[in-house]
Enzyme design. Structure first.
Site, mmCIF file in Angstrom:
data_model
loop_
_atom_site.group_PDB
_atom_site.id
_atom_site.type_symbol
_atom_site.label_atom_id
_atom_site.label_comp_id
_atom_site.label_asym_id
_atom_site.label_seq_id
_atom_site.Cartn_x
_atom_site.Cartn_y
_atom_site.Cartn_z
ATOM 1 N N LYS A 1 -62.671 -54.958 3.104
ATOM 2 C CA LYS A 1 -62.959 -54.326 2.758
ATOM 3 C C LYS A 1 -62.328 -53.582 1.494
ATOM 4 O O LYS A 1 -60.775 -53.511 1.088
ATOM 5 C CB LYS A 1 -63.201 -53.146 3.303
ATOM 6 C CG LYS A 1 -63.930 -53.874 4.506
ATOM 7 C CD LYS A 1 -64.062 -52.862 5.897
ATOM 8 C CE LYS A 1 -64.527 -51.378 5.216
ATOM 9 N NZ LYS A 1 -64.783 -50.453 6.819
ATOM 10 N N GLY B 1 -71.512 -51.150 0.428
ATOM 11 C CA GLY B 1 -71.625 -52.839 0.716
ATOM 12 C C GLY B 1 -70.881 -53.709 0.006
ATOM 13 O O GLY B 1 -70.531 -54.952 0.091
ATOM 14 N N TYR C 1 -63.980 -57.609 12.733
ATOM 15 C CA TYR C 1 -65.132 -57.442 12.121
ATOM 16 C C TYR C 1 -65.569 -57.521 13.634
ATOM 17 O O TYR C 1 -65.468 -58.659 14.561
ATOM 18 C CB TYR C 1 -65.718 -59.024 12.152
ATOM 19 C CG TYR C 1 -67.280 -58.897 11.484
ATOM 20 C CD1 TYR C 1 -67.790 -57.798 10.507
ATOM 21 C CD2 TYR C 1 -67.847 -59.584 11.925
ATOM 22 C CE1 TYR C 1 -68.722 -58.207 10.937
ATOM 23 C CE2 TYR C 1 -69.430 -59.828 12.299
ATOM 24 C CZ TYR C 1 -70.154 -59.073 11.627
ATOM 25 O OH TYR C 1 -71.393 -59.142 10.920
ATOM 26 N N LEU C 2 -66.435 -56.847 14.267
ATOM 27 C CA LEU C 2 -67.639 -55.835 14.990
ATOM 28 C C LEU C 2 -68.257 -56.838 15.520
ATOM 29 O O LEU C 2 -69.758 -56.632 14.199
ATOM 30 C CB LEU C 2 -67.435 -54.660 15.693
ATOM 31 C CG LEU C 2 -65.798 -53.972 15.484
ATOM 32 C CD1 LEU C 2 -65.924 -52.489 15.814
ATOM 33 C CD2 LEU C 2 -64.664 -54.680 16.995
ATOM 34 N N HIS D 1 -75.946 -52.824 4.325
ATOM 35 C CA HIS D 1 -74.892 -51.496 4.247
ATOM 36 C C HIS D 1 -76.137 -50.522 3.640
ATOM 37 O O HIS D 1 -74.419 -49.591 3.455
ATOM 38 C CB HIS D 1 -73.550 -51.996 3.674
ATOM 39 C CG HIS D 1 -72.988 -53.258 4.247
ATOM 40 N ND1 HIS D 1 -72.654 -53.506 5.568
ATOM 41 C CD2 HIS D 1 -72.780 -54.984 3.516
ATOM 42 C CE1 HIS D 1 -71.757 -54.883 5.476
ATOM 43 N NE2 HIS D 1 -72.139 -55.380 4.532
ATOM 44 N N GLU E 1 -67.044 -41.283 9.954
ATOM 45 C CA GLU E 1 -68.552 -42.597 10.058
ATOM 46 C C GLU E 1 -67.396 -43.123 11.174
ATOM 47 O O GLU E 1 -66.167 -43.427 10.885
ATOM 48 C CB GLU E 1 -68.625 -43.240 8.765
ATOM 49 C CG GLU E 1 -69.434 -41.724 8.277
ATOM 50 C CD GLU E 1 -70.435 -43.228 6.948
ATOM 51 O OE1 GLU E 1 -70.299 -44.296 7.036
ATOM 52 O OE2 GLU E 1 -71.281 -42.360 6.350
ATOM 53 N N ASN F 1 -67.231 -38.762 4.243
ATOM 54 C CA ASN F 1 -67.432 -38.796 3.197
ATOM 55 C C ASN F 1 -67.643 -37.271 2.879
ATOM 56 O O ASN F 1 -67.975 -36.564 3.709
ATOM 57 C CB ASN F 1 -69.135 -38.816 3.466
ATOM 58 C CG ASN F 1 -69.337 -40.566 3.260
ATOM 59 O OD1 ASN F 1 -69.256 -41.425 2.472
ATOM 60 N ND2 ASN F 1 -70.149 -41.138 4.061
ATOM 61 N N ARG G 1 -68.951 -34.623 1.586
ATOM 62 C CA ARG G 1 -70.059 -34.794 -0.019
ATOM 63 C C ARG G 1 -71.255 -34.364 1.358
ATOM 64 O O ARG G 1 -70.719 -34.474 3.062
ATOM 65 C CB ARG G 1 -70.504 -35.122 -0.797
ATOM 66 C CG ARG G 1 -70.423 -36.565 0.011
ATOM 67 C CD ARG G 1 -71.972 -37.596 -0.798
ATOM 68 N NE ARG G 1 -71.390 -39.088 -0.299
ATOM 69 C CZ ARG G 1 -71.951 -39.925 -0.039
ATOM 70 N NH1 ARG G 1 -73.404 -39.088 1.153
ATOM 71 N NH2 ARG G 1 -72.326 -41.099 0.511
ATOM 72 N N ARG H 1 -86.006 -43.367 4.714
ATOM 73 C CA ARG H 1 -86.151 -43.323 3.492
ATOM 74 C C ARG H 1 -87.116 -44.081 2.892
ATOM 75 O O ARG H 1 -87.041 -45.098 3.362
ATOM 76 C CB ARG H 1 -84.300 -43.618 2.837
ATOM 77 C CG ARG H 1 -83.347 -42.868 3.692
ATOM 78 C CD ARG H 1 -82.107 -43.691 3.075
ATOM 79 N NE ARG H 1 -80.819 -42.902 3.553
ATOM 80 C CZ ARG H 1 -79.317 -42.881 3.698
ATOM 81 N NH1 ARG H 1 -79.070 -43.651 2.369
ATOM 82 N NH2 ARG H 1 -77.998 -41.931 4.400
#
Length: 446
Positions: free
Chosen positions: A158, A165, A202-203, A235, A275, A289, A291, A337
């Protein structure tokens, strides 16, 4: 309270902030590009200033133009919304240096949480659980191989900066590591100007759980419950729920207590979202985040707390008006969304909206800047509306979602409404049986 507030954003989130300001009696200034001259957030603001041509880098990311707009209109505060400059620590510092108030956390906390490596280190020091992985950036492929062998394959490489993503690749075996490493670094360099990467376990079937928090300047921190954001494509979140169908109230309370205690020690202020990945009863922090989140309405629906209003009050130096014990959770909420995209190919679909009819009725909320005759520009994010429903329980909320989607009419452009109708009718979704990989398989017809 502030005398005038400039909103450094566009579209539905600019409208959302305007509404909170109007209820607080605060006049607003809208900034806009030439492409957004007829946008609803411009029409409804008390004042508006054009800050540049259509390109975001020349308008909504143009710090000098935004600060000039604040100066000439006499604004004393700036709300960045989400996206654009909302997590830019340099912008937050410049706002404060110009004698204005930035509606958000301190620049130091934005900078700390903007780098995922420093964010993980901070959370580890506060006792927040992490995904097993490298303690920091991985210097070279040799170190990457050693870390991967230690934590076990598959691993996730990452980018230390950014998100969405980009700069994120999976290596299932040692043979795949070299190429995944190369591509992740190249993507990170191109997207963020920083090729630093780190490695995590990695899950295979995690859920994406996030916790909304509010913190004032007096050491008071509360959480507003969790949101399940596991329904993602590449993502990018498409649907969110509050609360999660996978969590118990006891699990939520335990996580919330840990997070609030940690943020109290950190001295964090304003709204934020932590998160986590959640699998086999275990939480693992991935990022914070600093924000407002796109999906904040689902939390508002189950708590009755206006998060934007609270952001403004906190920035104005006012304390939270309630304790954690006074935060009550009622029913279930779901947000979808709606984007201006082909619901099957996801190709962008900007253009003129000939008909716009939003659904209504009990427990239905639509946050959108669309109107009949509006031309959706091709220059910005494709999201054009958020449909949020609330019910006494999850089955009621899902039934209300189906009904509202049937009523929702956007003619002239393609949207993802048909995709959301398919999701809402799917047995696995209705059973709450999904993880972060489920939607990719669903879209692919697997």
């Amino acid at each position: 309270m502030f005398g005038k507030l400039l909103i450094a954003n566009r579209g539905e989130i600019a409208l959302r902030i305007q509404r909170a300001c109007r209820e607080l009696g605060i006049p607003t200034v809208a900034v806009h590009s030439t492409a957004d001259a007829q946008a609803m957030h411009v029409r409804l603001a008390d004042e508006s200033v054009c800050i540049g041509p259509p390109s975001a880098k020349d308008s909504y990311l143009n710090v000098a133009a935004i600060l000039t707009a604040a100066s000439i209109t006499g604004a004393d505060a700036i709300h960045p919304g989400y996206g654009f400059l909302s997590e830019n620590a340099g912008f937050a510092e410049m706002v404060e240096d110009h004698g204005l108030t930035f509606i958000g956390p301190s620049a130091a906390h934005i900078r700390m949480m903007g780098d995922k490596i420093t964010a993980k280190a901070a959370m580890a020091s506060l006792g927040v659980p992490l995904v097993p992985g490298s303690p920091g950036a991985v210097a070279d492929l040799t170190e990457a191989a050693a870390v991967s062998e230690t934590i076990g394959y598959p691993v996730l490489i990452k980018a230390a900066a950014g998100g969405g993503g980009r700069g994120m690749k999976v290596a299932h075996t040692a043979d795949e590591l070299s190429e995944a490493w190369r591509v992740a670094r190249a993507e990170a360099r191109a997207a963020f100007g920083n090729d630093a990467v780190y490695i995590e376990k990695y899950l295979d079937k995690p859920r994406h759980i996030e916790l909304q928090v509010l913190a004032d300047a007096f050491g008071n921190v509360v959480h507003l419950g969790e949101r399940d954001c596991s329904l993602q494509r590449r993502h990018q979140k498409l649907l969110e729920e509050a609360g999660s169908p996978a969590l118990t109230g006891a699990e939520r309370d335990a996580l919330g207590a840990t997070v609030c205690a940690g943020l109290t020690k950190l001295g964090y202020r304003n709204a934020g979202t932590l998160e986590f990945l959640y699998q086999d009863g275990q939480f693992a922090f991935i990022e914070m985040n600093t924000r407002l989140q796109v999906e904040h309405p689902v939390t508002e629906m189950i708590t009755g707390i206006d998060i934007v209003r609270e952001q403004i009050r906190i920035a104005a130096g006012q304390p939270l008006g309630y304790t954690q014990a006074e935060v009550k959770f009622s029913g279930h909420a779901i947000e979808v969304r709606v984007t201006a995209e082909d619901p099957e190919t996801f190709a962008p679909s900007p253009g003129r909206v000939d008909v716009f009819h939003a659904p209504g009725g009990l427990g239905v909320r639509v946050d959108s800047a669309l109107y009949a005759g509006y031309v959706v520009p091709p220059h910005y994010d494709s999201m054009v509306a958020k449909l949020i429903v609330h019910g006494t329980d999850r089955p009621t909320a899902i039934a209300r979602l189906r009904r509202a989607l049937e009523e929702f009419a956007v003619v002239g452009i393609k949207t993802t409404i048909p995709l959301h109708q398919r999701i809402a009718a799917d047995p696995a979704f209705n059973a709450g049986d999904y993880d972060i990989h489920w939607l990719e398989r669903f879209v692919a017809g697997e």
